[in-house]
Design an enzyme around this catalytic site. Structure first.
Site, PDB file in Angstrom:
ATOM      1  N   GLU A 126       0.768  -0.947  -0.002  1.00  0.00           N
ATOM      2  CA  GLU A 126       0.141  -0.066   0.014  1.00  0.00           C
ATOM      3  C   GLU A 126       0.855   1.335   0.054  1.00  0.00           C
ATOM      4  OE1 GLU A 126      -3.642  -2.009   2.806  1.00  0.00           O
ATOM      5  OE2 GLU A 126      -2.732  -0.172   3.091  1.00  0.00           O
ATOM      6  N   SER A 131       7.289  -2.709   3.264  1.00  0.00           N
ATOM      7  CA  SER A 131       8.026  -3.629   4.108  1.00  0.00           C
ATOM      8  C   SER A 131       7.197  -4.220   5.452  1.00  0.00           C
ATOM      9  CB  SER A 131       9.338  -3.237   4.375  1.00  0.00           C
ATOM     10  OG  SER A 131      10.196  -2.995   3.144  1.00  0.00           O
ATOM     11  N   ILE A 156       0.776  -3.280  -8.036  1.00  0.00           N
ATOM     12  CA  ILE A 156       0.094  -4.619  -8.261  1.00  0.00           C
ATOM     13  C   ILE A 156       0.502  -5.241  -9.587  1.00  0.00           C
ATOM     14  CG2 ILE A 156      -2.120  -6.118  -8.083  1.00  0.00           C
ATOM     15  CD1 ILE A 156      -1.123  -4.504  -5.524  1.00  0.00           C
ATOM     16  N   GLU A 367       9.568  -8.150  -4.014  1.00  0.00           N
ATOM     17  CA  GLU A 367       9.489  -9.453  -3.087  1.00  0.00           C
ATOM     18  C   GLU A 367      10.649  -9.121  -1.904  1.00  0.00           C
ATOM     19  OE1 GLU A 367       7.556 -11.859  -3.664  1.00  0.00           O
ATOM     20  OE2 GLU A 367       7.158 -11.146  -5.890  1.00  0.00           O
ATOM     21  N   THR A 369      13.065  -6.085   0.056  1.00  0.00           N
ATOM     22  CA  THR A 369      13.998  -5.298  -0.074  1.00  0.00           C
ATOM     23  C   THR A 369      15.446  -6.094   0.266  1.00  0.00           C
ATOM     24  OG1 THR A 369      14.356  -3.980   1.818  1.00  0.00           O
ATOM     25  CG2 THR A 369      13.226  -3.114   0.034  1.00  0.00           C
TER      26      THR A 369
END
Length: 387
Positions: A126, A131, A156, A367, A369
């Site tokens: 969002e 994270s 997305i 996916e 950092t």
């Protein structure tokens, strides 16, 4: 220790790589020029992938998938990912979360995906929660047997090419000894649901044809049957999926690094200056040697991690984090040096290096950092020591 692949695994990799060379790479120039992947081409590549058994090869045989183990699936990812991300994604490897579908979810979501008729995207990030997943603000509030969802998700991938979203939203809060913690749950939501708007995302560095869309939920109503697992099980679902996702990124990076190295090494062997191939000069040859070492280490770490997943080792989250950090950062080094090796030609679109260089930067971010991966690794190191 036996590092040899089985005959079946060799065939799996060769099949994926040959498919990539024949069906994907020839379309890279179009993708780079237009920035969009034609819908018809997407469907055609998907169809051809299904014909040779690559579609859904990561899914369990019990739901109609290929049932490949992690080592074999990693080889598929490596074979396909020599090409641009948007092209490799045409060959669907559905999100493993869908294997948990039950009841009505099977016919409405899972089976159409397995037949190649529907595509899913996944929504966690969002604007104010990346994270820190527990910082998400998108909420699902119980209303009778339904849930009503409000909030915004961004980054997305492929939402505009998908038919439904695997959504993570807050469904409540719990008081714990360390304070209030949000309960996160997982839903399967049709993207044409009333109140759900799919908006075009941001212009991005690299990865032409890979969209990063925005989802706006305004009183979107979903049935209770659309929740995956139990209410509040969202983090359990996420954790089961994230390891596979991070290992997939590592495999992509490994494949791109190998391709960049091949281009650079071939160029260094063919390009002549001062009467000999430039690869014979230490200024070119030694960096090539360093690239070869980096790539070999990445491959060993990647495949060892995949093997450990198949052996059910207990520290898989740490292993996948290590593989993602090394392979993603190694790709950046290799792509940069490959361009340096090829000089001016490395910057030209005649070679794939400038694209690989641009695309490489995102791998250290999505996916999870590199900093998050190092946090996972260091946290596990302390846990092992009782700290």
């Amino acid at each position: 220790m036996d590092f040899e692949f089985t005959a079946e695994q060799k065939l799996i990799y060769d099949t994926a790589r040959q498919f990539c060379d024949k069906e994907l790479i020839p379309h890279e120039a179009l993708l780079e020029r237009t920035g969009e992947l034609p819908h018809e081409l997407d469907l055609e590549i998907r169809r051809r992938g299904m014909e040779i058994g690559l579609h859904a090869c990561n899914m369990p045989e019990s739901v109609g998938g290929g049932g490949l183990n992690c080592v074999s699936m990693t080889l598929v990812e490596k074979g396909l990912s020599r090409a641009s991300t948007a092209l490799a994604e045409c060959v669907r490897r559905p999100n493993n979360i869908l294997a948990a579908c039950e009841g009505e979810q099977v016919a409405h979501f899972l089976e159409p995906v397995m037949r190649g008729e529907k595509r899913e995207c996944i929504a966690m990030s969002e604007p104010d929660a990346g994270s820190d997943l527990r910082g998400m603000k998108t909420r699902a509030v119980k209303d009778g047997s339904d849930w009503v969802i409000n909030g915004t998700k961004h980054f997305i991938g492929y939402a505009r090419r998908s038919q439904f979203v695997i959504l993570f939203a807050v469904t409540g809060e719990d008081q714990t000894p360390t304070g209030i913690k949000k309960r996160i749950s997982c839903f399967l939501v049709d993207l044409d649901a009333p109140g759900l708007v799919v908006a075009k995302g941001y212009e991005q560095l690299g990865h032409r044809g890979h969209s990063n869309d925005i989802l706006h939920f305004d009183n979107v109503r979903v049935g209770g049957w659309q929740m995956v697992g139990e209410e509040g099980d969202g983090f359990k679902v996420v954790n089961e999926w994230l390891g596979a996702g991070r290992l997939s990124v590592a495999a992509v990076c490994q494949a791109r690094a190998e391709r960049a190295f091949e281009v650079a090494a071939d160029y260094a062997a063919q390009r002549r200056q001062f009467g000999q191939p430039i690869g014979k000069f230490q200024g070119i040859g030694f960096p090539l040697a360093d690239m070869a070492i980096d790539i070999r280490l990445g491959d060993l770490l990647l495949m060892n991690t995949a093997w450990r997943v198949d052996q059910n080792y207990p520290s898989i989250a740490q292993d996948c984090a290590m593989a993602k950090v090394w392979c993603s950062e190694m790709l950046g080094r290799v792509a940069d040096q490959a361009i340096q090796t090829c000089g001016g030609m490395g910057l030209m679109t005649d070679l794939p290096l400038e694209r690989i260089y641009r695309d490489a930067r995102a791998e250290r971010i999505w996916e999870g950092t590199s900093e998050i991966q190092r946090h996972i690794i260091s946290r596990e190191l302390m846990r092992e020591r009782g700290a």
